[in-house]
Write a protein that holds these residues in place. Structure first.
Motif, mmCIF file in Angstrom:
data_model
loop_
_atom_site.group_PDB
_atom_site.id
_atom_site.type_symbol
_atom_site.label_atom_id
_atom_site.label_comp_id
_atom_site.label_asym_id
_atom_site.label_seq_id
_atom_site.Cartn_x
_atom_site.Cartn_y
_atom_site.Cartn_z
ATOM 1 N N MET A 32 -13.100 -10.262 15.471
ATOM 2 C CA MET A 32 -12.524 -9.425 16.533
ATOM 3 C C MET A 32 -11.019 -9.623 16.602
ATOM 4 S SD MET A 32 -14.258 -7.509 18.792
ATOM 5 C CE MET A 32 -13.664 -7.805 20.455
ATOM 6 N N GLY A 33 -10.295 -8.514 16.556
ATOM 7 C CA GLY A 33 -8.860 -8.599 16.730
ATOM 8 C C GLY A 33 -8.101 -8.994 15.480
ATOM 9 N N ILE A 34 -8.812 -9.279 14.401
ATOM 10 C CA ILE A 34 -8.131 -9.644 13.164
ATOM 11 C C ILE A 34 -7.931 -8.385 12.330
ATOM 12 C CG2 ILE A 34 -8.224 -11.044 11.060
ATOM 13 C CD1 ILE A 34 -8.098 -12.745 13.543
ATOM 14 N N ASP A 35 -6.715 -8.183 11.874
ATOM 15 C CA ASP A 35 -6.409 -7.046 11.027
ATOM 16 C C ASP A 35 -6.974 -7.331 9.636
ATOM 17 O OD1 ASP A 35 -5.332 -4.860 9.808
ATOM 18 O OD2 ASP A 35 -3.250 -5.487 10.005
ATOM 19 N N GLN A 36 -7.934 -6.534 9.198
ATOM 20 C CA GLN A 36 -8.578 -6.759 7.900
ATOM 21 C C GLN A 36 -7.656 -6.255 6.800
ATOM 22 O OE1 GLN A 36 -11.512 -8.385 7.704
ATOM 23 N NE2 GLN A 36 -11.545 -8.563 9.930
ATOM 24 N N GLN A 37 -7.052 -7.159 6.055
ATOM 25 C CA GLN A 37 -6.093 -6.766 5.036
ATOM 26 C C GLN A 37 -6.749 -6.714 3.665
ATOM 27 O OE1 GLN A 37 -2.464 -8.924 5.013
ATOM 28 N NE2 GLN A 37 -2.230 -8.919 7.215
ATOM 29 N N SER A 38 -6.481 -5.626 2.933
ATOM 30 C CA SER A 38 -6.951 -5.561 1.557
ATOM 31 C C SER A 38 -6.023 -6.398 0.689
ATOM 32 C CB SER A 38 -6.939 -4.112 1.068
ATOM 33 O OG SER A 38 -5.606 -3.650 1.012
ATOM 34 N N ALA A 39 -6.540 -6.824 -0.463
ATOM 35 C CA ALA A 39 -5.762 -7.699 -1.342
ATOM 36 C C ALA A 39 -4.478 -7.012 -1.794
ATOM 37 C CB ALA A 39 -6.597 -8.097 -2.540
ATOM 38 N N GLY A 40 -4.563 -5.701 -2.054
ATOM 39 C CA GLY A 40 -3.404 -4.990 -2.592
ATOM 40 C C GLY A 40 -2.580 -4.287 -1.543
ATOM 41 N N VAL A 54 0.051 -2.736 0.819
ATOM 42 C CA VAL A 54 1.478 -2.503 0.637
ATOM 43 C C VAL A 54 2.232 -3.168 1.779
ATOM 44 C CG1 VAL A 54 3.265 -0.748 0.457
ATOM 45 C CG2 VAL A 54 0.981 -0.305 -0.459
ATOM 46 N N ALA A 55 3.145 -4.058 1.418
ATOM 47 C CA ALA A 55 3.923 -4.752 2.440
ATOM 48 C C ALA A 55 5.058 -3.852 2.905
ATOM 49 C CB ALA A 55 4.475 -6.052 1.879
ATOM 50 N N PRO A 56 5.283 -3.765 4.217
ATOM 51 C CA PRO A 56 6.386 -2.934 4.692
ATOM 52 C C PRO A 56 7.722 -3.598 4.395
ATOM 53 C CG PRO A 56 5.386 -4.115 6.521
ATOM 54 C CD PRO A 56 4.569 -4.439 5.314
#
Ligand code: INI
Length: 164
Positions: free
Chosen positions: A1-9, A11-13
């Motif tokens: 809950m509340g964790i941003d699920q980041q994909s491995a690839g 794109v970093a801003p």
């Protein structure tokens, strides 16, 4: 809950805050927590090159007052983004729902009304432990620090697409 699920690839801003002026509005209610959020926000802004002199910090009584203060700063002119910080912890009454809900709605209203990014860095938690876990010192999870990143990313978007 509340964790941003980041994909491995993912794109970093590009986060370059040099030359940006950012307001930080901080609720005093639960200030043991909001001070930690403020530390995180200032740390995050500095890490992206926002000059200390370009960060304006204003305290207000509680989360309910944060949207009004955000709007006041924006109307004074010259801000690229505002970070709203607060901590609303659920109690025994429905007060929590009004304060948290109106704060979120108010911040979104101000952002859409003014066209200046307004970041929701307000913790809404069940207890103090949850709030502490989201306002950790450098290197840990800190919603204020995340808010700084969001502020610079959204201000960068506005700079790329200025009003016609
Ligand atoms: N303000 C908060 O920032 N957090 C809270 O948890 C909170 N609670 O629980 O009451 C709170 N209340 C004060 C509110 O933000 C206003 O300052 C007050 O109602 C005056 O308008």
């Amino acid at each position: 809950m509340g964790i941003d699920q980041q994909s491995a690839g993912r794109v970093a801003p590009m986060l370059d805050g040099a030359g940006m002026r950012v307001g930080v509005v901080c609720g005093r209610f639960n200030d043991t927590i909001t001070l930690r959020l403020l530390d995180g926000a200032v740390r995050g802004l500095q890490s992206m090159g926002v000059a200390e002199a370009d960060v304006a910090v204003e305290w207000v009584p509680g989360a309910f007052e944060v949207p009004f203060a955000a709007r006041t700063l924006i109307r004074s002119g010259g801000f690229d983004a505002i970070i709203g910080l607060g901590c609303v912890i659920r109690g025994d009454t429905s007060h929590y729902d009004f304060v948290a809900g109106e704060c979120a709605r108010g911040l979104q209203d101000v952002e859409l009304e003014t066209g200046v990014p307004v970041i929701f860095g307000v913790l809404t938690t069940e207890d103090v432990e949850q709030a502490l876990a989201r306002s950790e010192p450098a290197g840990g999870h800190n919603v204020g620090e995340e808010g700084a990143h969001t502020a610079v990313e959204m201000a960068t978007l506005v700079r790329r697409y200025p009003p016609a």
